[in-house]
Motif scaffolding. Structure first.
Motif, PDB file in Angstrom:
ATOM      1  N   MET A 292      36.707  35.770  49.591  1.00 33.70           N
ATOM      2  CA  MET A 292      37.524  35.429  48.406  1.00 33.70           C
ATOM      3  C   MET A 292      37.175  36.384  47.264  1.00 33.70           C
ATOM      4  SD  MET A 292      39.511  32.750  49.098  1.00 33.70           S
ATOM      5  CE  MET A 292      39.841  31.685  47.690  1.00 33.70           C
ATOM      6  N   ALA A 293      35.867  36.639  47.070  1.00 32.74           N
ATOM      7  CA  ALA A 293      35.439  37.533  45.979  1.00 32.74           C
ATOM      8  C   ALA A 293      35.927  38.960  46.243  1.00 32.74           C
ATOM      9  CB  ALA A 293      33.918  37.488  45.835  1.00 32.74           C
ATOM     10  N   ARG A 294      35.877  39.394  47.503  1.00 32.70           N
ATOM     11  CA  ARG A 294      36.357  40.746  47.837  1.00 32.70           C
ATOM     12  C   ARG A 294      37.848  40.887  47.531  1.00 32.70           C
ATOM     13  NH1 ARG A 294      33.150  40.552  52.312  1.00 32.70           N
ATOM     14  NH2 ARG A 294      34.860  39.852  53.625  1.00 32.70           N
ATOM     15  N   GLU A 295      38.579  39.826  47.818  1.00 38.40           N
ATOM     16  CA  GLU A 295      40.024  39.867  47.549  1.00 38.40           C
ATOM     17  C   GLU A 295      40.284  39.957  46.051  1.00 38.40           C
ATOM     18  OE1 GLU A 295      42.458  39.897  50.242  1.00 38.40           O
ATOM     19  OE2 GLU A 295      43.416  40.706  48.443  1.00 38.40           O
ATOM     20  N   VAL A 296      39.473  39.261  45.251  1.00 41.05           N
ATOM     21  CA  VAL A 296      39.610  39.351  43.783  1.00 41.05           C
ATOM     22  C   VAL A 296      39.423  40.793  43.343  1.00 41.05           C
ATOM     23  CG1 VAL A 296      38.518  38.689  41.585  1.00 41.05           C
ATOM     24  CG2 VAL A 296      38.900  36.962  43.353  1.00 41.05           C
ATOM     25  N   LEU A 297      38.444  41.470  43.940  1.00 45.75           N
ATOM     26  CA  LEU A 297      38.112  42.844  43.528  1.00 45.75           C
ATOM     27  C   LEU A 297      38.951  43.902  44.239  1.00 45.75           C
ATOM     28  CD1 LEU A 297      34.214  42.645  43.310  1.00 45.75           C
ATOM     29  CD2 LEU A 297      35.907  42.164  41.544  1.00 45.75           C
ATOM     30  N   ALA A 298      39.935  43.459  45.004  1.00 44.41           N
ATOM     31  CA  ALA A 298      40.767  44.432  45.736  1.00 44.41           C
ATOM     32  C   ALA A 298      41.685  45.205  44.791  1.00 44.41           C
ATOM     33  CB  ALA A 298      41.580  43.715  46.809  1.00 44.41           C
ATOM     34  N   VAL A 299      41.822  44.726  43.552  1.00 43.14           N
ATOM     35  CA  VAL A 299      42.617  45.477  42.562  1.00 43.14           C
ATOM     36  C   VAL A 299      41.655  46.045  41.517  1.00 43.14           C
ATOM     37  CG1 VAL A 299      44.737  44.128  42.857  1.00 43.14           C
ATOM     38  CG2 VAL A 299      43.044  43.388  41.176  1.00 43.14           C
ATOM     39  N   ALA A 300      42.100  47.095  40.827  1.00 46.58           N
ATOM     40  CA  ALA A 300      41.212  47.762  39.860  1.00 46.58           C
ATOM     41  C   ALA A 300      40.862  46.842  38.685  1.00 46.58           C
ATOM     42  CB  ALA A 300      41.876  49.036  39.360  1.00 46.58           C
ATOM     43  N   HIS A 301      41.841  46.024  38.244  1.00 46.03           N
ATOM     44  CA  HIS A 301      41.608  45.174  37.067  1.00 46.03           C
ATOM     45  C   HIS A 301      41.937  43.709  37.364  1.00 46.03           C
ATOM     46  CE1 HIS A 301      41.096  48.784  34.741  1.00 46.03           C
ATOM     47  NE2 HIS A 301      42.222  49.252  35.234  1.00 46.03           N
ATOM     48  N   PRO A 302      40.982  42.969  37.904  1.00 44.02           N
ATOM     49  CA  PRO A 302      41.274  41.540  38.135  1.00 44.02           C
ATOM     50  C   PRO A 302      41.459  40.765  36.822  1.00 44.02           C
ATOM     51  CG  PRO A 302      39.019  42.080  38.838  1.00 44.02           C
ATOM     52  CD  PRO A 302      39.651  43.353  38.394  1.00 44.02           C
ATOM     53  N   GLY A 303      40.930  41.304  35.727  1.00 45.63           N
ATOM     54  CA  GLY A 303      41.125  40.679  34.409  1.00 45.63           C
ATOM     55  C   GLY A 303      40.374  39.372  34.275  1.00 45.63           C
ATOM     56  N   ILE A 304      41.060  38.383  33.682  1.00 48.91           N
ATOM     57  CA  ILE A 304      40.447  37.049  33.539  1.00 48.91           C
ATOM     58  C   ILE A 304      40.578  36.349  34.894  1.00 48.91           C
ATOM     59  CG2 ILE A 304      40.601  34.824  32.348  1.00 48.91           C
ATOM     60  CD1 ILE A 304      41.792  36.370  29.951  1.00 48.91           C
ATOM     61  N   VAL A 305      39.463  35.843  35.398  1.00 51.33           N
ATOM     62  CA  VAL A 305      39.474  35.179  36.707  1.00 51.33           C
ATOM     63  C   VAL A 305      39.179  33.694  36.481  1.00 51.33           C
ATOM     64  CG1 VAL A 305      38.392  35.088  38.990  1.00 51.33           C
ATOM     65  CG2 VAL A 305      38.746  37.303  37.859  1.00 51.33           C
ATOM     66  N   ILE A 306      40.096  32.860  36.912  1.00 47.09           N
ATOM     67  CA  ILE A 306      39.915  31.407  36.726  1.00 47.09           C
ATOM     68  C   ILE A 306      39.875  30.753  38.091  1.00 47.09           C
ATOM     69  CG2 ILE A 306      40.800  29.314  35.629  1.00 47.09           C
ATOM     70  CD1 ILE A 306      42.413  31.064  33.746  1.00 47.09           C
ATOM     71  N   GLU A 307      38.775  30.076  38.357  1.00 46.62           N
ATOM     72  CA  GLU A 307      38.671  29.368  39.637  1.00 46.62           C
ATOM     73  C   GLU A 307      39.128  27.928  39.449  1.00 46.62           C
ATOM     74  OE1 GLU A 307      34.788  29.057  41.440  1.00 46.62           O
ATOM     75  OE2 GLU A 307      35.664  28.316  43.311  1.00 46.62           O
ATOM     76  N   LEU A 308      40.087  27.509  40.239  1.00 47.33           N
ATOM     77  CA  LEU A 308      40.638  26.151  40.146  1.00 47.33           C
ATOM     78  C   LEU A 308      40.059  25.287  41.266  1.00 47.33           C
ATOM     79  CD1 LEU A 308      44.414  27.103  39.625  1.00 47.33           C
ATOM     80  CD2 LEU A 308      42.666  26.735  37.863  1.00 47.33           C
ATOM     81  N   GLY A 309      39.432  24.177  40.911  1.00 49.89           N
ATOM     82  CA  GLY A 309      38.826  23.314  41.931  1.00 49.89           C
ATOM     83  C   GLY A 309      37.549  23.937  42.467  1.00 49.89           C
ATOM     84  N   ALA A 310      36.633  24.283  41.559  1.00 51.55           N
ATOM     85  CA  ALA A 310      35.416  25.036  41.937  1.00 51.55           C
ATOM     86  C   ALA A 310      34.442  24.202  42.782  1.00 51.55           C
ATOM     87  CB  ALA A 310      34.721  25.550  40.679  1.00 51.55           C
ATOM     88  N   GLY A 311      34.568  22.893  42.764  1.00 53.58           N
ATOM     89  CA  GLY A 311      33.766  22.029  43.652  1.00 53.58           C
ATOM     90  C   GLY A 311      32.272  22.198  43.460  1.00 53.58           C
ATOM     91  N   THR A 312      31.586  22.495  44.555  1.00 52.24           N
ATOM     92  CA  THR A 312      30.123  22.641  44.497  1.00 52.24           C
ATOM     93  C   THR A 312      29.710  24.036  44.027  1.00 52.24           C
ATOM     94  OG1 THR A 312      30.128  23.368  46.783  1.00 52.24           O
ATOM     95  CG2 THR A 312      29.739  21.019  46.401  1.00 52.24           C
ATOM     96  N   GLY A 313      30.688  24.942  43.900  1.00 53.25           N
ATOM     97  CA  GLY A 313      30.364  26.268  43.353  1.00 53.25           C
ATOM     98  C   GLY A 313      30.030  27.320  44.396  1.00 53.25           C
ATOM     99  N   SER A 314      30.423  27.091  45.649  1.00 57.54           N
ATOM    100  CA  SER A 314      30.075  28.109  46.651  1.00 57.54           C
ATOM    101  C   SER A 314      30.875  29.397  46.426  1.00 57.54           C
ATOM    102  CB  SER A 314      30.250  27.578  48.072  1.00 57.54           C
ATOM    103  OG  SER A 314      31.446  26.878  48.169  1.00 57.54           O
ATOM    104  N   ILE A 315      32.161  29.269  46.130  1.00 54.58           N
ATOM    105  CA  ILE A 315      32.950  30.479  45.828  1.00 54.58           C
ATOM    106  C   ILE A 315      32.576  30.992  44.442  1.00 54.58           C
ATOM    107  CG2 ILE A 315      35.298  31.352  45.446  1.00 54.58           C
ATOM    108  CD1 ILE A 315      36.163  29.452  47.719  1.00 54.58           C
TER     109      ILE A 315
END
Ligand SMILES: C[S@@+](CC[C@H](N)C(=O)[O-])C[C@H]1O[C@@H](n2cnc3c(N)ncnc32)[C@H](O)[C@@H]1O
Length: 187
Positions: A33-56
């Motif tokens: 999931m993190a690699r996919e976020v960084l697959a673009v040059a500017h991910p910008g503001i990143v908001i995780e929805l339903g972060a749960g226990t925080g593994s992602i």
């Protein structure tokens, strides 16, 4: 992490439809999931929805220097308390992800949503609210992507607007159960 299982299962027993999974995301899935976020040059503001226990969140937190800001939204108060302990200094919001516009983001920003929301098990009303919130927030961003995983290769949820289409990314077999990473992005 083993210590995450108890609070996860406690929350699951209390409200199975809103947790919607038998276990937190494993490290290989979180990394994907993190690699996919960084697959673009500017991910910008990143908001995780339903972060749960925080593994992602953990995988995202480790690469947060590549983002404008990392923010989490989690509606289960017990899980949000743990997120605050684990990620000091990070903005953790305790409310429904359908109220994501409350975060007052700058207009025309680059925006990446990372979602663990269990769309398939959520009540219809919640799904509708979340879908329209995602459509609305996508319109105010200049570049928008939503990254979500699903089980059994299924489409996570129907695209909330015709300007956004799903792309299937990777399947992570080393997860319980195996999970597929999807990207909802502008056409
Ligand atoms: C599949 S679980 C969390 C998975 C997370 N990646 C993990 O590994 O712990 C889904 C999470 O979404 C949260 N959730 C469900 N509906 C929500 C909503 N409408 N707004 C915010 N969080 C929500 C649940 O409380 C739960 O923590």
């Amino acid at each position: 992490m083993k210590s995450d299982l108890l609070p996860f299962w406690r929350s699951f027993l209390r409200d199975p439809r809103h947790i919607g999974a038998i276990a937190p995301a494993g490290r290989p899935l979180s990394d994907a999931m993190a690699r996919e976020v960084l697959a673009v040059a500017h991910p910008g503001i990143v908001i995780e929805l339903g972060a749960g226990t925080g593994s992602i969140t953990q995988a995202l937190f480790e690469v947060r220097h590549r983002m404008t800001e990392l923010i989490a939204v989690e509606k289960t108060p017990e899980l949000a308390v743990r997120l605050r302990q684990k990620f000091p200094g990070m903005r953790i919001h305790v409310h429904c992800a359908s109220e994501v516009e409350r975060l007052s983001l700058p207009r025309h920003c680059d925006l990446t949503l990372v979602s663990s929301l269990p769309f398939r098990s959520l009540p219809t009303r919640d799904k509708q609210r979340l879908s329209s919130a995602i459509a609305k927030i996508s319109e105010m961003a200049s570049h928008f992507r939503l990254i979500q995983y699903s089980y059994f290769g299924r489409l996570p949820f129907p695209s909330p607007t015709k300007n956004l289409v799903w792309r299937r990314s990777h399947t992570i077999v080393r997860n319980l159960p195996p999970a597929t990473v999807w990207v909802l992005e502008q056409t």
